[in-house]
Design a protein around this motif. Structure first.
Motif, mmCIF file in Angstrom:
data_model
loop_
_atom_site.group_PDB
_atom_site.id
_atom_site.type_symbol
_atom_site.label_atom_id
_atom_site.label_comp_id
_atom_site.label_asym_id
_atom_site.label_seq_id
_atom_site.Cartn_x
_atom_site.Cartn_y
_atom_site.Cartn_z
ATOM 1 N N MET A 148 13.894 -15.755 -19.542
ATOM 2 C CA MET A 148 13.936 -15.150 -18.209
ATOM 3 C C MET A 148 14.774 -13.881 -18.210
ATOM 4 O O MET A 148 14.404 -12.889 -17.578
ATOM 5 C CB MET A 148 14.460 -16.160 -17.180
ATOM 6 N N LEU A 149 15.892 -13.900 -18.909
ATOM 7 C CA LEU A 149 16.727 -12.704 -18.983
ATOM 8 C C LEU A 149 15.998 -11.558 -19.677
ATOM 9 O O LEU A 149 16.101 -10.400 -19.249
ATOM 10 C CB LEU A 149 18.043 -13.007 -19.707
ATOM 11 N N THR A 150 15.257 -11.869 -20.720
ATOM 12 C CA THR A 150 14.481 -10.842 -21.412
ATOM 13 C C THR A 150 13.437 -10.238 -20.477
ATOM 14 O O THR A 150 13.273 -9.014 -20.419
ATOM 15 C CB THR A 150 13.809 -11.426 -22.671
ATOM 16 N N ALA A 151 12.743 -11.098 -19.742
ATOM 17 C CA ALA A 151 11.727 -10.617 -18.798
ATOM 18 C C ALA A 151 12.366 -9.800 -17.671
ATOM 19 O O ALA A 151 11.858 -8.737 -17.302
ATOM 20 C CB ALA A 151 10.942 -11.793 -18.235
ATOM 21 N N ARG A 152 13.469 -10.292 -17.160
ATOM 22 C CA ARG A 152 14.127 -9.568 -16.072
ATOM 23 C C ARG A 152 14.622 -8.207 -16.553
ATOM 24 O O ARG A 152 14.503 -7.203 -15.842
ATOM 25 C CB ARG A 152 15.287 -10.379 -15.497
ATOM 26 N N ARG A 153 15.171 -8.166 -17.741
ATOM 27 C CA ARG A 153 15.628 -6.895 -18.302
ATOM 28 C C ARG A 153 14.454 -5.909 -18.382
ATOM 29 O O ARG A 153 14.587 -4.746 -18.006
ATOM 30 C CB ARG A 153 16.249 -7.111 -19.676
ATOM 31 N N ALA A 154 13.303 -6.375 -18.861
ATOM 32 C CA ALA A 154 12.127 -5.508 -18.969
ATOM 33 C C ALA A 154 11.690 -4.991 -17.602
ATOM 34 O O ALA A 154 11.376 -3.803 -17.452
ATOM 35 C CB ALA A 154 10.984 -6.262 -19.650
ATOM 36 N N ILE A 155 11.703 -5.864 -16.609
ATOM 37 C CA ILE A 155 11.310 -5.464 -15.248
ATOM 38 C C ILE A 155 12.275 -4.414 -14.711
ATOM 39 O O ILE A 155 11.858 -3.367 -14.192
ATOM 40 C CB ILE A 155 11.261 -6.694 -14.315
ATOM 41 N N GLU A 156 13.561 -4.684 -14.831
ATOM 42 C CA GLU A 156 14.536 -3.762 -14.237
ATOM 43 C C GLU A 156 14.621 -2.436 -14.995
ATOM 44 O O GLU A 156 14.794 -1.394 -14.380
ATOM 45 C CB GLU A 156 15.899 -4.438 -14.115
ATOM 46 N N ILE A 157 14.473 -2.459 -16.301
ATOM 47 C CA ILE A 157 14.497 -1.208 -17.059
ATOM 48 C C ILE A 157 13.271 -0.363 -16.696
ATOM 49 O O ILE A 157 13.369 0.854 -16.533
ATOM 50 C CB ILE A 157 14.574 -1.468 -18.587
ATOM 51 N N THR A 158 12.124 -0.997 -16.545
ATOM 52 C CA THR A 158 10.929 -0.270 -16.108
ATOM 53 C C THR A 158 11.141 0.303 -14.713
ATOM 54 O O THR A 158 10.787 1.462 -14.444
ATOM 55 C CB THR A 158 9.690 -1.189 -16.140
ATOM 56 N N ALA A 159 11.736 -0.480 -13.829
ATOM 57 C CA ALA A 159 12.029 0.014 -12.474
ATOM 58 C C ALA A 159 12.978 1.211 -12.529
ATOM 59 O O ALA A 159 12.793 2.185 -11.780
ATOM 60 C CB ALA A 159 12.610 -1.104 -11.616
ATOM 61 N N ILE A 160 13.964 1.158 -13.400
ATOM 62 C CA ILE A 160 14.912 2.271 -13.547
ATOM 63 C C ILE A 160 14.174 3.531 -13.985
ATOM 64 O O ILE A 160 14.386 4.619 -13.429
ATOM 65 C CB ILE A 160 16.019 1.927 -14.573
ATOM 66 N N ARG A 161 13.325 3.396 -14.999
ATOM 67 C CA ARG A 161 12.568 4.563 -15.480
ATOM 68 C C ARG A 161 11.792 5.220 -14.337
ATOM 69 O O ARG A 161 11.794 6.442 -14.191
ATOM 70 C CB ARG A 161 11.590 4.147 -16.577
ATOM 71 N N LEU A 162 11.106 4.401 -13.550
ATOM 72 C CA LEU A 162 10.326 4.929 -12.437
ATOM 73 C C LEU A 162 11.220 5.477 -11.331
ATOM 74 O O LEU A 162 10.910 6.510 -10.728
ATOM 75 C CB LEU A 162 9.393 3.846 -11.891
ATOM 76 N N ALA A 163 12.339 4.810 -11.077
ATOM 77 C CA ALA A 163 13.247 5.271 -10.023
ATOM 78 C C ALA A 163 13.835 6.644 -10.360
ATOM 79 O O ALA A 163 13.999 7.480 -9.469
ATOM 80 C CB ALA A 163 14.365 4.257 -9.794
ATOM 81 N N VAL A 164 14.135 6.871 -11.619
ATOM 82 C CA VAL A 164 14.664 8.185 -12.016
ATOM 83 C C VAL A 164 13.661 9.273 -11.627
ATOM 84 O O VAL A 164 14.053 10.337 -11.137
ATOM 85 C CB VAL A 164 14.980 8.232 -13.533
ATOM 86 N N ALA A 165 12.393 9.004 -11.810
ATOM 87 C CA ALA A 165 11.362 9.995 -11.513
ATOM 88 C C ALA A 165 10.989 10.046 -10.033
ATOM 89 O O ALA A 165 10.637 11.113 -9.524
ATOM 90 C CB ALA A 165 10.109 9.695 -12.338
ATOM 91 N N ARG A 166 11.092 8.912 -9.334
ATOM 92 C CA ARG A 166 10.518 8.831 -7.986
ATOM 93 C C ARG A 166 11.517 8.699 -6.840
ATOM 94 O O ARG A 166 11.163 8.977 -5.694
ATOM 95 C CB ARG A 166 9.580 7.626 -7.911
ATOM 96 N N ALA A 167 12.721 8.244 -7.122
ATOM 97 C CA ALA A 167 13.670 7.980 -6.032
ATOM 98 C C ALA A 167 13.996 9.277 -5.295
ATOM 99 O O ALA A 167 14.064 10.355 -5.894
ATOM 100 C CB ALA A 167 14.938 7.339 -6.571
ATOM 101 N N ASP A 168 14.218 9.127 -3.995
ATOM 102 C CA ASP A 168 14.542 10.292 -3.173
ATOM 103 C C ASP A 168 15.913 10.095 -2.519
ATOM 104 O O ASP A 168 16.597 9.100 -2.770
ATOM 105 C CB ASP A 168 13.446 10.533 -2.127
#
Length: 142
Positions: free
Chosen positions: A9-29
């Motif tokens: 679960m920690l591995t999966a959660r890490r993957a989800i949150e790291i992907t979210a971070i990548r997208l947030a860097v590009a998309r967050a306002d």
């Protein structure tokens, strides 16, 4: 939760949150930045109330996922947090740890605001490493 299941679960959660971070860097306002910073500020007001602090921690991670602009990641993170709920209750036990979490959250937000993807990912990895360390300390003390 069995240890191998927790690690999965920690591995999966890490993957989800790291992907979210990548997208947030590009998309967050600016609105996303303000929300994330406000959640850090609110959590800091509740250092002595673990339950209130935990709610702000949950909201912070959800806001990060929302800043990614990807609703599937938001839903996946909600599911992961629900699956991990029983174990998460053992975390955030001390004021010192809660204070450390705020610092880690702020580091992530600062790097997202700076549009620094490698820095934001490194900050989130540091956060996860700290959580894993605390989980191991908690389970060995039990």
């Amino acid at each position: 939760v069995k240890q191998f299941e927790l690690e999965e679960m920690l591995t999966a959660r890490r993957a989800i949150e790291i992907t979210a971070i990548r997208l947030a860097v590009a998309r967050a306002d600016d609105e996303d930045f303000a929300t994330l910073l406000a959640l850090c500020d609110e959590a800091e007001k509740h250092l002595d109330d673990r339950d209130a602090f935990s709610r702000h921690d949950y909201d912070f991670h959800q806001a990060l996922a929302e800043a990614s602009g990807n609703n599937v990641l938001v839903a996946l993170l909600q599911t992961m947090r629900s699956l991990m709920r029983s174990f998460n209750q053992g975390l955030l036990q001390t004021r010192e740890w809660r204070s450390r979490v705020i610092s880690l959250h702020r580091a992530v937000v600062e790097r997202i605001i700076a549009k620094d993807e490698p820095g934001a990912i490194a900050a989130m990895e540091d956060h996860f490493d700290n959580v894993v360390s605390q989980m191991k300390d908690t389970s060995s003390a039990a």
